[in-house]
Design a protein around this motif. Structure first.
Motif, mmCIF file in Angstrom:
data_model
loop_
_atom_site.group_PDB
_atom_site.id
_atom_site.type_symbol
_atom_site.label_atom_id
_atom_site.label_comp_id
_atom_site.label_asym_id
_atom_site.label_seq_id
_atom_site.Cartn_x
_atom_site.Cartn_y
_atom_site.Cartn_z
ATOM 1 N N HIS C 253 0.818 -1.210 0.000
ATOM 2 C CA HIS C 253 0.000 0.000 0.000
ATOM 3 C C HIS C 253 0.853 1.261 0.000
ATOM 4 N N MET C 254 1.808 1.311 0.933
ATOM 5 C CA MET C 254 2.567 2.536 1.148
ATOM 6 C C MET C 254 3.617 2.789 0.075
ATOM 7 N N SER C 255 4.044 1.739 -0.583
ATOM 8 C CA SER C 255 5.090 1.916 -1.603
ATOM 9 C C SER C 255 4.546 2.585 -2.855
ATOM 10 N N GLU C 256 3.222 2.579 -3.018
ATOM 11 C CA GLU C 256 2.576 3.195 -4.185
ATOM 12 C C GLU C 256 3.078 2.623 -5.507
ATOM 13 N N ILE C 257 3.343 1.343 -5.479
ATOM 14 C CA ILE C 257 3.680 0.677 -6.733
ATOM 15 C C ILE C 257 2.409 0.496 -7.565
ATOM 16 N N ALA C 258 2.599 0.366 -8.889
ATOM 17 C CA ALA C 258 1.458 0.195 -9.791
ATOM 18 C C ALA C 258 1.084 -1.264 -9.939
ATOM 19 N N GLY C 259 2.049 -2.134 -9.699
ATOM 20 C CA GLY C 259 1.774 -3.561 -9.840
ATOM 21 C C GLY C 259 2.945 -4.351 -9.309
ATOM 22 N N ILE C 260 2.713 -5.643 -9.115
ATOM 23 C CA ILE C 260 3.774 -6.511 -8.653
ATOM 24 C C ILE C 260 3.512 -7.911 -9.187
ATOM 25 N N ALA C 261 4.576 -8.547 -9.653
ATOM 26 C CA ALA C 261 4.435 -9.871 -10.249
ATOM 27 C C ALA C 261 5.485 -10.801 -9.655
ATOM 28 N N THR C 262 5.133 -12.068 -9.564
ATOM 29 C CA THR C 262 6.076 -13.072 -9.068
ATOM 30 C C THR C 262 6.234 -14.196 -10.096
ATOM 31 N N ASP C 263 7.200 -15.034 -9.815
ATOM 32 C CA ASP C 263 7.458 -16.191 -10.677
ATOM 33 C C ASP C 263 6.741 -17.439 -10.160
ATOM 34 N N THR C 264 5.738 -17.237 -9.326
ATOM 35 C CA THR C 264 5.008 -18.357 -8.733
ATOM 36 C C THR C 264 3.561 -18.374 -9.221
ATOM 37 N N TRP C 265 2.888 -19.454 -8.921
ATOM 38 C CA TRP C 265 1.496 -19.621 -9.331
ATOM 39 C C TRP C 265 0.584 -18.618 -8.652
ATOM 40 N N GLY C 266 0.905 -18.321 -7.357
ATOM 41 C CA GLY C 266 -0.125 -17.665 -6.567
ATOM 42 C C GLY C 266 0.303 -16.423 -5.818
ATOM 43 N N PHE C 267 1.490 -15.866 -6.131
ATOM 44 C CA PHE C 267 1.904 -14.587 -5.578
ATOM 45 C C PHE C 267 2.210 -14.666 -4.082
ATOM 46 N N GLU C 268 1.286 -15.195 -3.307
ATOM 47 C CA GLU C 268 1.447 -15.287 -1.850
ATOM 48 C C GLU C 268 2.184 -16.562 -1.461
ATOM 49 N N VAL C 269 2.753 -16.535 -0.254
ATOM 50 C CA VAL C 269 3.334 -17.760 0.296
ATOM 51 C C VAL C 269 2.254 -18.819 0.452
ATOM 52 N N ARG C 270 2.620 -20.028 0.124
ATOM 53 C CA ARG C 270 1.699 -21.155 0.284
ATOM 54 C C ARG C 270 2.428 -22.292 0.951
ATOM 55 N N PRO C 271 1.880 -22.949 1.956
ATOM 56 C CA PRO C 271 0.549 -22.689 2.503
ATOM 57 C C PRO C 271 0.464 -21.268 3.060
ATOM 58 N N ASN C 272 -0.731 -20.719 3.023
ATOM 59 C CA ASN C 272 -0.950 -19.394 3.577
ATOM 60 C C ASN C 272 -0.696 -19.436 5.085
ATOM 61 N N GLU C 273 -0.429 -18.248 5.666
ATOM 62 C CA GLU C 273 0.043 -18.186 7.051
ATOM 63 C C GLU C 273 -1.067 -18.228 8.104
ATOM 64 N N PHE C 274 -2.112 -18.984 7.822
ATOM 65 C CA PHE C 274 -3.228 -19.084 8.767
ATOM 66 C C PHE C 274 -3.629 -20.540 8.871
ATOM 67 N N ASP C 275 -4.359 -20.863 9.921
ATOM 68 C CA ASP C 275 -4.801 -22.251 10.074
ATOM 69 C C ASP C 275 -5.696 -22.668 8.917
ATOM 70 N N VAL C 276 -6.632 -21.783 8.579
ATOM 71 C CA VAL C 276 -7.523 -22.042 7.444
ATOM 72 C C VAL C 276 -7.576 -20.777 6.610
ATOM 73 N N ALA C 277 -7.114 -20.859 5.378
ATOM 74 C CA ALA C 277 -7.120 -19.646 4.564
ATOM 75 C C ALA C 277 -6.961 -20.000 3.100
ATOM 76 N N PHE C 278 -7.442 -19.097 2.263
ATOM 77 C CA PHE C 278 -7.172 -19.202 0.846
ATOM 78 C C PHE C 278 -6.815 -17.817 0.331
ATOM 79 N N GLN C 279 -5.554 -17.631 0.033
ATOM 80 C CA GLN C 279 -5.046 -16.429 -0.614
ATOM 81 C C GLN C 279 -5.539 -15.119 0.008
ATOM 82 N N PRO C 280 -5.306 -14.955 1.316
ATOM 83 C CA PRO C 280 -5.837 -13.760 1.990
ATOM 84 C C PRO C 280 -5.181 -12.450 1.552
ATOM 85 N N LEU C 281 -3.944 -12.519 1.075
ATOM 86 C CA LEU C 281 -3.311 -11.269 0.628
ATOM 87 C C LEU C 281 -3.954 -10.749 -0.657
ATOM 88 N N HIS C 282 -4.394 -11.672 -1.512
ATOM 89 C CA HIS C 282 -5.187 -11.249 -2.679
ATOM 90 C C HIS C 282 -6.408 -10.439 -2.239
#
Lengths: 337, 337, 337, 337
Positions: C253-282
């Motif tokens: 949010h604060m960096s004011e970037i226009a976009g961000i891309a990764t070399d992974t399927w899902g951008f976020e760390v997986r497994p996600n960092e919660f007991d039960v979650a699906f792509q919460p950073l998205h």
């Protein structure tokens, strides 16, 4: 044409108020709950095992007729609501097998293929999830609980996979009424609304093998498909066409047929019989009656045979592809006489 | 297992020389010209009208069975040679109809759908243009003259549209031989090669309703599909499987059947019975015999019924979609008893 | 690993209560209304004309790099929610042109082709209609008003057609942190959560050309794609992967970037960092921040170049196909140095 | 119109003998072997790193222009040789996310989509495997060795993935010659053949920024696309159109451009300038010159800008999707000024 009019039916059509007409008709003609709250088959329930035994006994000569139009890119679709014609492509070919290197051993070669198509691009069954009436699907379920973007969760076409083997009856309204309407070709003109009286007149003219009974599937020939074979597709997909009048809803209900198919794009007469409307008879037939509708069938060879031998009933197998959650399916219906 | 061996058949298999084995078998078992130089139907010619009358007379109870597996994205395909599972998508939904604005008048709502799939992704017929033998297609035509990137110009699956209504016979080899092979589940193990002796033993065990006659379509159950229903797909698509031995080619020829289908991905035993090979029985059956092969059929409900009532023959309608120029077609085969 | 921990970020993650974590984060980091009530571009608004002039000035050598993975049937998809790999088929071929008869005059021949694919099957942009937070789409619109079965009526990917030309910055977290994590290959292990501290450490290590400024598009390399090139796809599509921690939302949010891309399927760390979650950073990034996310990008050649010359910023053009109403698009991003 | 005639060019056109004209032109204008026997890039070789630095320096204001037409079902295609319009379908929607049950936790919802389309249905690059001359593909390879049903094995579009970043030059022939031809709209009439003289006249009229140099990509505007925006598609796909004369082949060769794109369906003037012909200039340009052709581009916004500021050259990035083995690709070309 006066003798073909249908006073009772016309009462049902308030040209300026489609919604009121639909509401009244749906109130009067509705099968919700008839087969219990969990039913997913609608009028296919009219086909029982005894019916199939009756149908099999109609086979006398062993002649078969495919009631399917060709599935290919030269079809009638123009892209309305993403309804294109089928795109069939090859992933391996004989040309490659003969001259190229397919990577197979000991001289074996192969051809393989792929298709991309709307499920209702050509000869088809409408499933019970295809049409809704004021947000309601078949048997009174809310539409949003039935068909999501993941498909029809309740009444998907796979539920009908093993069901549609029954007595079929050809009603060749084109040949029966065509001459009276000035057609030497046995075809109804575009825009002609077929009423219950027209249906009864056809049955009477065709004779005893055309009696309609519970559990039958009616194949109704208007002759429009024959016309496109001579003249090209034109506006076959969505344009003006002969077809069933909105006023036939009571007949569709009371006849206890299991399904009905036409040789036209849209089953109903087009333009529809209201000032502003889109396929109002569908709105009664599918969500309110639970009636299976077939469209774009090809009755031509069968009709020629029936006109010759006078036998209008036959064993019909019209098995949809069991595509999980589909609201319609391509079908190659087979008639055996 | 000694009593199940098939010395005659095994002679046909030179493990180290697939090509020689294929050449010898094709020379000995070939139907080219049998129905004239222009024939496009192959063994479907064995189905005549009398055959269909015979088949219709098998209908006693009116029970129907769909022999199709489900068509959906959860199928067994893994993308080999672009064979994916079907992708079924919605172009209109009930959710939209109930809550959204579909642009239709008077409370009518609709759902519609689209599919993209290989034609041989699930329950299917192989067409006669599917396999070639040393550059030759069915009836001795050159492969490159038959199947181009525009499809099968000669033997496209639409030629079979109205043909496949006949007597079907279930050969439940899994139940017949399974116990002997140590399976309580009525299933053959993966890699098990079914020979003519096994077929004959099955027929004998099942009794008179299993006699195979000219024009029949044989539905051969190995039990592998039942195993996947318990265990998941695993390598069903292309992996090890029970299936017909290469040595059954003479039986396929001499029995004069119209077609034969299995509950496996590839019809033949896999791994194939040669050091290096890919589906060599296909190379005999399709281009040399003109035999219609079905794959990935689902005989489970039918087989349970037959095991109960002892009637193994039935009326079979297995109508391919008439996709112009296709070398195979999805099919929902319907058995009526 | 202690030195890489991020106490502030971890506060944001209540492992046992994903919804509460999402609610708190969305309340604290949200751009709704920032560009007016009618905005459809989200963080692409950070790219202005001056930004593009700045980016063009980064071109020194004229070297170009495609950041796209190959689009073909051998991709990583396994059919989850109908995400298959692309199926590319030919409708005309050179084999046919050379040997067959394509129906063209004067020796001209042609090849043509067709594709069927999920729009997010390979290198892609997520559009702003791709993800919703408790029924809300970007800028606070109701999801059902934005994306129907007819597509994204408001923020369809075509709105970004001419927008994404800007300064790109490679953050090669794999090479920066890999050695510390025991990887000689410059790769992060699966399951590694990249925090703001890791990002800052990478920037510091890479030097001045990696400073992140308003309107940049960040290309973040974890090294997972490089690993699949050595080891095969495995569970690349949806399995365990390195990726951004939920705790990076404030930085995004604060960096004011226009976009961000990764070399992974899902951008976020997986497994996600919660007991039960699906792509919460998205759920924060797309509907709350309006941030363009890229997935399955291929930074390998670019990263090798940057590691050599130490210049981590470049002119990036990453133009989606303007598919009307799409919620994502395949893209071939081009970096020019 | 006399002043626009092109005597030299017309000599090349023997109206009654297309094949002889093609043979003579191909003999005189051919780049086979120019970049070695293994070349797969053709005229893209004219783009070197220095060229890209030159192109980047053209960026002054930072304005961007997408040169792509929309990709949707309302496009111009009519199914010729299976070229349909794109079919874009949703596999998840916002309606479902808001009201339905998508099966996701903590309030996250999603939309996802799928496309089925010919690769050359809208704005596109022709790959070098798209067209053959008497069985020969680019650089003298046999067509059957290059493009099988498995795709282009040699010159697939993925070879160009990182290549097409260069100086673009708009030649607005419509605006330059339109007035002389009686069009106030800046459009050429259908059937108008653009010759080298017309190109030179346009360059002269537009001024210095229009000089054509080695490695440029020319974007040639006829104005036909603008006409369809006013009048509807009509016969845009395959019908009569302004376009390049067959006689421009020498100019295409000698100018050493890397590529050329038009706003029309077929690049060449249609009807073609022979009694019987199909796209004869393609037959020279692609297999003989190795020239990249773009079709169905949308230069409208860019052209309006150029007409205003008089700067006709710009940085062009036109990156095809790297679809393995494709003979063409959809593209969203981006011009930056």
């Amino acid at each position: 044409m006066t003798q073909l009019s249908d006073q009772a039916g016309e009462v049902a059509i308030q040209r300026g108020n489609t919604l009121a007409s639909v509401e009244a008709m749906a109130a009067a003609h509705n099968n919700w709950g008839r087969w219990g709250p969990d039913d997913v088959l609608g009028t296919l329930n009219f086909i029982d095992e005894a019916k199939r035994v009756e149908a099999a006994q109609l086979v006398r000569s062993g002649q078969t007729f495919s009631l399917s139009q060709p599935f290919n890119t030269d079809g009638p679709q123009k892209g309305w609501r993403r309804r294109t014609n089928p795109v069939h492509t090859m992933t391996d070919t004989g040309t490659d097998a003969e001259f190229g290197d397919q990577g197979f051993p000991h001289g074996i070669g192969g051809a393989d293929d792929f298709i991309a198509m709307p499920l209702q691009c050509s000869t088809q069954w409408d499933g019970l999830g295809h049409i809704f009436d004021r947000g309601n699907a078949w048997n009174g379920r809310r539409a949003g609980q039935v068909v999501t973007s993941d498909g029809d969760q309740v009444t998907g076409i796979q539920t009908a996979a093993a069901r549609i083997v029954t007595r079929g009856v050809l009603l060749d309204v084109g040949r029966a009424l065509g001459p009276e309407l000035g057609s030497d070709e046995g075809e109804l003109p575009d825009g002609f609304a077929i009423t219950a009286k027209h249906i009864e007149a056809t049955i009477k003219k065709q004779g005893a093998s055309s009696d309609i009974r519970r559990g039958d599937v009616v194949v109704l020939r208007t002759g429009q498909y024959a016309r496109t074979l001579r003249q090209g597709w034109g506006d076959y997909a969505g344009g003006s066409a002969p077809g069933l009048s909105f006023s036939t809803a009571p007949w569709l209900h009371m006849s206890e047929i299991a399904g009905i198919a036409t040789d036209t794009w849209g089953f109903e007469v087009r333009p529809n019989e209201f000032d502003v409307a889109f396929q109002p008879l569908h709105q009664i037939a599918i969500p309110n009656l639970g009636l299976y509708l077939g469209e774009m069938w090809n009755p031509e060879e069968l009709a020629a045979s029936c006109a010759t031998d006078g036998q209008y009933d036959f064993l019909l197998t019209a098995a949809p592809l069991p595509i999980t959650g589909a609201v319609g399916s391509p079908v190659n219906p087979i008639a055996v006489k």
